[in-house]
Design an enzyme around this catalytic site. Structure first.
Site, PDB file in Angstrom:
ATOM      1  N   PHE A   1       0.866  -1.181   0.000  1.00 29.96           N
ATOM      2  CA  PHE A   1       0.000   0.000   0.000  1.00 29.96           C
ATOM      3  C   PHE A   1       0.902   1.229   0.000  1.00 29.96           C
ATOM      4  O   PHE A   1       1.628   1.477   0.960  1.00 29.96           O
ATOM      5  CB  PHE A   1      -0.948   0.058   1.200  1.00 29.96           C
TER       6      PHE A   1
ATOM      7  N   ASP B   1       9.537   2.848   1.618  1.00 27.51           N
ATOM      8  CA  ASP B   1       8.361   3.622   2.016  1.00 27.51           C
ATOM      9  C   ASP B   1       8.200   3.480   3.528  1.00 27.51           C
ATOM     10  O   ASP B   1       7.684   2.491   4.027  1.00 27.51           O
ATOM     11  CB  ASP B   1       7.128   3.099   1.281  1.00 27.51           C
TER      12      ASP B   1
ATOM     13  N   LYS C   1       2.991  11.202   6.919  1.00 26.59           N
ATOM     14  CA  LYS C   1       2.170  10.983   8.115  1.00 26.59           C
ATOM     15  C   LYS C   1       2.721  11.699   9.333  1.00 26.59           C
ATOM     16  O   LYS C   1       2.493  12.885   9.510  1.00 26.59           O
ATOM     17  CB  LYS C   1       1.966   9.484   8.346  1.00 26.59           C
TER      18      LYS C   1
END
Length: 413
Positions: free
Chosen positions: A154, A239, A268
């Protein structure tokens, strides 16, 4: 107006909650299926809904809220900068971007950073940089660059990113897909090695897969990937949007194997839960392929984002949050592992991040989260039977005991 979700009125919901749910269902697109709670305020690891009920937040904005809700230091820095200057665009220099870039480069051990806003934008940036590096530095023939990604990944929701997703819900009816990607099983080094050829410019992976249910690769896998990329002249792109910035007990999840990727992708928690801040970090021989006019963002690197991001980096330099994630994560894991065989099939954890597989004989992952809600715990299922847990790193052992007790109560009846 119809909706794809069941919006019948459950027992116990007050009028204010139902009013907000109805407004959202009527006027916001149905791209999410939220639990039926309407949050209004938050402090630390706790949030309060519109009817005054308090909940322990064990999702933390998918790790965007590593430092909790309304962290005083972050709020103070944001308020200070908001009163001075918030946006200039990159048409001009500002007095916050340089210091932020300097500090983030230091935290990552890289020479340069390229700031963006959302995590997906940072992933897109890493893809563009990798391809351009492949053409200009590695010498891959034009239009032939390939990137190897992982099953169960994801990385975001853009059309390019979903082109290499293996989640049918993310890809259905969005074709035609962007070419140039190969997908191999996560953690399968032999499959990865076989997929790499002279056109490969990068291997893109999450050091721990979050959306798939906190999937940790086999021990030594990241080290093998790093060595393979070195000998194949391929960029290793990590990531760390969910796994980075202290969530796993180290600054980056790659640190658990003492591996340094060529490109870090960050987001984030870099915005402290206050503002969307993302970036990639790499050395100059990689990021030098980006020149004026070839990539950009109106809001990327704006003064407010840079000020918040720099404060986050300062907080991480103390090591306090890495230590808390390690200590609190061990406490949570011990409590959850005691339920294996009693409604829990497996627990996977690294730092204060856990994927808990609920026995399908007990209930579904979704229903388990709905039951947690009734116990004052906010969590979210990943895929199918997995409940993922990522409490803010400011939570206490007493907070986690409430979470463990709620799990035990549901599992044992």
């Amino acid at each position: 107006m119809t909706t794809p979700h069941d919006i019948t009125t459950p027992a116990g919901l007050d009028g204010e909650t139902l009013r907000h749910i109805a407004l959202t269902e009527d006027f916001a697109a149905h791209n999410y299926h939220p639990l039926r709670v309407v949050l209004a305020t938050g402090e630390g690891a706790w949030v309060t809904d519109v009817d005054g009920r308090r909940y322990l937040d064990c999702l933390a904005g998918y790790s965007a809220l590593n430092f909790g809700h309304g962290h005083p230091g972050l709020l103070a820095r944001a308020h200070e900068q908001m009163s001075r200057l918030t946006l200039t665009s990159r048409a001009f220099y500002n007095d916050q971007l340089g210091p932020f870039a300097h500090d983030l480069a230091g935290l990552t051990g890289k020479e340069m950073v390229l700031p963006m806003n959302s995590g997906a934008e940072a992933v897109e940036t890493a893809i563009k940089v990798s391809r351009k590096w492949g053409y200009l530095v590695k010498g891959v023939p034009e239009n032939q660059a390939t990137i190897v990604a992982m099953e169960g990944n994801f990385h975001g929701r853009t059309t390019t990113i979903v082109s290499f997703s293996t989640d049918s819900a993310a890809t259905a009816f969005y074709a035609p897909y962007t070419p140039g990607f190969k997908v191999v099983p996560y953690g399968d080094f032999a499959a990865l090695e076989e997929a790499i050829d002279d056109t490969t410019v990068a291997v893109l992976l999450e050091p721990i897969q979050g959306e798939s249910g906190v999937i940790i690769p086999p021990e030594g896998y990241l080290h093998e990937v790093r060595a393979l990329c070195n000998r194949s002249e391929v960029l290793m792109v990590a990531d760390e949007i969910q796994s980075g910035l202290a969530r796993t007990g180290r600054t980056f999840a790659c640190d658990h194997e003492d591996v340094v990727p060529d490109i870090y992708i960050l987001g984030k928690a870099l915005g402290g839960g206050l503002y969307p801040v993302s970036a990639i970090a790499a050395d100059g021989d990689v990021l030098s392929v980006i020149t004026p006019g070839t990539h950009g963002s109106t809001f990327g690197g704006n003064p407010l984002a840079a000020a918040i991001g720099r404060e986050v980096v300062s907080m991480l330099k103390t090591g306090e949050y890495q230590e808390r994630a390690t200590r609190l994560g061990a406490h949570l894991t011990r409590g959850l592992e005691g339920l294996v065989g009693e409604g829990v099939d497996a627990v996977r954890s690294r730092g204060l991040w856990a994927g808990v597989d609920i026995s399908d004989e007990l209930t579904s992952g979704r229903h388990f989260c709905e039951q947690l809600l009734e116990h004052g715990i906010l969590a979210k299922e990943a895929h199918g039977q997995t409940v993922r847990l990522a409490p803010p790193l400011v939570a206490t052992e007493e907070d986690l005991d409430l979470l463990i007790h709620a799990f035990r109560s549901i599992c044992t009846g």
